[in-house]
Each structure stands twice: as C-alpha cells, then as structure tokens.
Design a protein around this motif. Structure first.
Motif, short mmCIF file in Angstrom:
data_model
loop_
_atom_site.label_atom_id
_atom_site.label_comp_id
_atom_site.label_asym_id
_atom_site.label_seq_id
_atom_site.Cartn_x
_atom_site.Cartn_y
_atom_site.Cartn_z
N ARG A 14 25.32 67.35 37.35
CA ARG A 14 26.25 67.31 36.22
C ARG A 14 26.80 65.90 36.02
O ARG A 14 26.96 65.44 34.87
CB ARG A 14 27.41 68.30 36.46
CG ARG A 14 28.46 68.34 35.35
CD ARG A 14 27.86 68.74 34.02
NE ARG A 14 28.79 68.59 32.93
CZ ARG A 14 29.59 69.55 32.48
NH1 ARG A 14 29.56 70.75 33.05
NH2 ARG A 14 30.40 69.34 31.46
N SER A 15 27.06 65.18 37.10
CA SER A 15 27.58 63.81 36.97
C SER A 15 26.53 62.89 36.37
O SER A 15 26.85 62.01 35.55
CB SER A 15 28.05 63.28 38.32
OG SER A 15 26.98 63.20 39.24
N ASN A 18 26.39 63.67 32.64
CA ASN A 18 27.53 63.07 31.94
C ASN A 18 27.37 61.57 31.79
O ASN A 18 27.73 60.99 30.74
CB ASN A 18 28.83 63.39 32.69
CG ASN A 18 29.23 64.84 32.57
OD1 ASN A 18 28.80 65.54 31.65
ND2 ASN A 18 30.04 65.32 33.50
N GLU A 19 26.83 60.91 32.83
CA GLU A 19 26.65 59.46 32.76
C GLU A 19 25.62 59.09 31.70
O GLU A 19 25.80 58.13 30.94
CB GLU A 19 26.23 58.92 34.13
CG GLU A 19 26.13 57.39 34.16
CD GLU A 19 25.80 56.86 35.55
OE1 GLU A 19 25.95 55.65 35.75
OE2 GLU A 19 25.38 57.65 36.41
N LEU A 21 24.85 60.83 28.99
CA LEU A 21 25.38 61.10 27.66
C LEU A 21 26.46 60.10 27.27
O LEU A 21 26.52 59.66 26.11
CB LEU A 21 25.92 62.53 27.60
CG LEU A 21 24.86 63.64 27.64
CD1 LEU A 21 25.51 65.01 27.77
CD2 LEU A 21 23.97 63.60 26.40
N SER A 22 27.32 59.73 28.21
CA SER A 22 28.36 58.75 27.88
C SER A 22 27.75 57.38 27.61
O SER A 22 28.18 56.67 26.69
CB SER A 22 29.40 58.68 29.01
OG SER A 22 28.81 58.23 30.21
N ILE A 145 27.46 67.02 20.78
CA ILE A 145 28.75 66.53 21.27
C ILE A 145 29.43 65.64 20.23
O ILE A 145 30.65 65.71 20.03
CB ILE A 145 28.56 65.79 22.60
CG1 ILE A 145 28.25 66.78 23.72
CG2 ILE A 145 29.80 64.96 22.97
CD1 ILE A 145 27.79 66.14 25.00
N SER A 150 33.64 69.03 22.63
CA SER A 150 33.27 69.93 23.71
C SER A 150 32.33 71.03 23.19
O SER A 150 32.48 71.53 22.08
CB SER A 150 34.53 70.59 24.30
OG SER A 150 34.17 71.62 25.20
N LEU A 178 26.49 72.19 29.90
CA LEU A 178 27.61 71.72 29.08
C LEU A 178 28.55 72.85 28.66
O LEU A 178 29.46 72.64 27.87
CB LEU A 178 27.08 70.98 27.84
CG LEU A 178 26.30 69.68 28.13
CD1 LEU A 178 25.73 69.11 26.84
CD2 LEU A 178 27.18 68.66 28.84
#
Length: 303
Positions: A14-15, A18-19, A21-22, A145, A150, A178
């Motif tokens: 998950r991390s 997230n990395e 996508l960010s 997103i 969210s 997500l």
C-alpha cells in the motif's frame, strides 16, 4: 520504494502504491506547466513490445524523454526474434549494451517476470498475456483520484471482456487497495473462474450492476485472444452490455466513464458516451504519461 522491477499491482504494498500515485500527481502538475526534468539523464530506456500498442508504448517513450532519458524502441517484427532468438537472450543483449530500463509487452503471462529474473536492468511490465497491466491500473487510479479525491466506498463497475483482460485484473486489485467497491460484469462466456477471489462482486446483468455506480469502465472485446465462440453478434452484445447514455442515467450523479483503449464505438461504448462530458478517456491518456514518468523515476532511484 525499494524494488528492482514493477511487474504487477499484486506485488505492490500500500505504501508503494501511494508513493507511485503521489509522485504521478507531481509529474502531472509538471506536464501541465510544460516542464521537463533531467532525473534520468544518462539513462537508456528500451521498449520491447511483442504485441501492438499505440498508447502504452508512446506514453512510456514520452515519459522517458520528459525525464531526460534516451530511448530505444525495438520492433520485434524486424528484430532477431524473427530468427529464433529467445526472450532471455534478447534481454541479455540489452543488458550488455547498457540498457537501464526494459519495458516489455508480451502475449505470454509471466514473460515480464522471466525477463526480470535474468537481467540487471529494471523491468516494467507493460502487459503480459491475460495476467496484469500495472501502468494502466495506476493511470486509472490517478484519474479517479484526481476527480473524486478519496475512492473509499466508491462503486466501480468494470464491464465487458473480463476473461481476456489484464486491465480488469490489475484494476480490481488496485481499486480494492484504495477502498473502492468493485463489480465486474460480463456474459458468462466472458467471465473467468475465480474473479470473486480478487475481492470483487461478479454480475451478469449490466442494468443491475450499473445502478448507483460512480465509475464505469467498459473493456474492449479482445477477439485476437479468443478461440471459439464467445459472442453472437456485436449488435446483440451492445444491446445487453454496451455503455450508453440511457444506461448511465441509473448511475450516481457524479459518475465518470473511463476506458483503457482502444475503443470500439457502438460495441462496448456509444460514441455519444465516449465524447460526452462525463468521459475521462483523454484525461486517462494524459495521466498515463505522468504515471509512467513516476514509475521510471522511482525505479531508477533504487540502484
């Protein structure tokens, strides 16, 4: 992010997701400002595609150039593959000439993993058989997103040729991570066994599935992967499973429509929907460059 390759969404934590996508969001902002980076200056990125592609291949090449890398495109139809060279030997050759990243698309599931296990270079899976297509799922996630923020408890309906779709598998895994609620819908002949094990609802009635949906993702009928009779006629398929304006009237008010492309108008989607105000299809293409920039930068930082 501490991995050599990106082979599938199922492999990501998950991390890491997230990395990616960010970072892709930052890259999209950079694209919107018409800025480029030198993060990959001195790196060579090679696209090795054993299957046809317009969006994915060009998107990866543009992403690499936006980051300052040099790119090499291998056309398998005129390469040594036609002389009998194996995938492993092709990979070793690319390693020997100093390739830093190999982006591979192949008709056989597991081919990207095989290549990654035999080369020094980073490997990105651009689609392997009916297994996974991680960059498509990531750009779908980024698009959703950017529209909703969210995705927790958002209803996502993926409709069409689920059986032959690597996009469907990657999308289900990603959207579950997500927090979305995913339903896949298709006629029985186009539903693979075990889809419910990925954590999604399985439906054959599209009119029932689409009720209150926030995101609708029709898939192309992949006739090139079909052996035998899966459909009667295109017209009959469209009448039961086509994404039309009439059907979308039953969605949530804020719905959007996405599509991995290429689209077949009046088959899985009507032209009115594809060009309509709720369509995110061209937005997906733009986000695809940003996502692939993020994949390339994060991988090459992990030496």
């Amino acid at each position: 992010m501490k991995r050599k390759d990106i082979l599938g969404i199922k492999d990501l934590s998950r991390s890491e997701l997230n990395e990616l996508l960010s970072t892709a969001g930052v890259m999209r902002d950079m694209i919107d400002r018409s800025e480029r980076s030198n993060a990959l200056r001195g790196k060579n990125v090679t696209t090795l595609f054993y299957e046809n592609s317009t969006r994915t291949r060009n998107s990866f090449e543009l992403a690499a150039k936006n980051l300052g890398a040099t790119t090499t495109s291998i056309s398998v139809a005129v390469s040594s593959v036609q002389k009998g060279e194996t995938l492993v030997d092709t990979g070793k050759t690319l390693d020997a000439i100093g390739t830093d990243v190999i982006i591979i698309r192949h008709s056989v599931a597991g081919s990207a993993q095989l290549l990654a296990s035999t080369v020094r270079a980073h490997v990105i899976n651009a689609g392997d058989g009916m297994s996974e297509h991680p960059s498509q799922a990531l750009l779908d996630g980024l698009t959703a997103i950017r529209h909703f923020g969210s995705l927790a408890d958002k209803k996502i309906v993926i409709v069409g040729d689920i059986k032959h779709s690597r996009v469907a598998r990657s999308d289900v895994i990603l959207f579950n991570m997500l927090g979305a609620k995913v339903t896949v819908c298709a006629p029985y002949t186009l539903l693979p066994e075990g889809m419910d094990c990925l954590g999604c609802e399985v439906e054959t009635d599209f009119d029932r599935a689409i009720a209150d949906a926030n995101i609708v993702i029709p898939l192309r009928i992949q006739r090139e992967r079909m052996i035998g009779g899966f459909l009667s006629t295109q017209e009959e398929y469209h009448s039961y499973y086509g994404v039309t304006q009439e059907r979308l009237a039953h969605c949530a008010d804020d719905y959007i429509v996405m599509h991995p492309g290429p689209i077949n108008r009046e088959a899985e989607i009507s032209g009115e929907v594809a060009d309509g105000e709720h369509s995110m299809i061209l937005e997906q293409v733009q986000n695809g460059v940003a996502v692939r920039m993020a994949m390339l930068q994060l991988l090459t930082e992990c030496q």
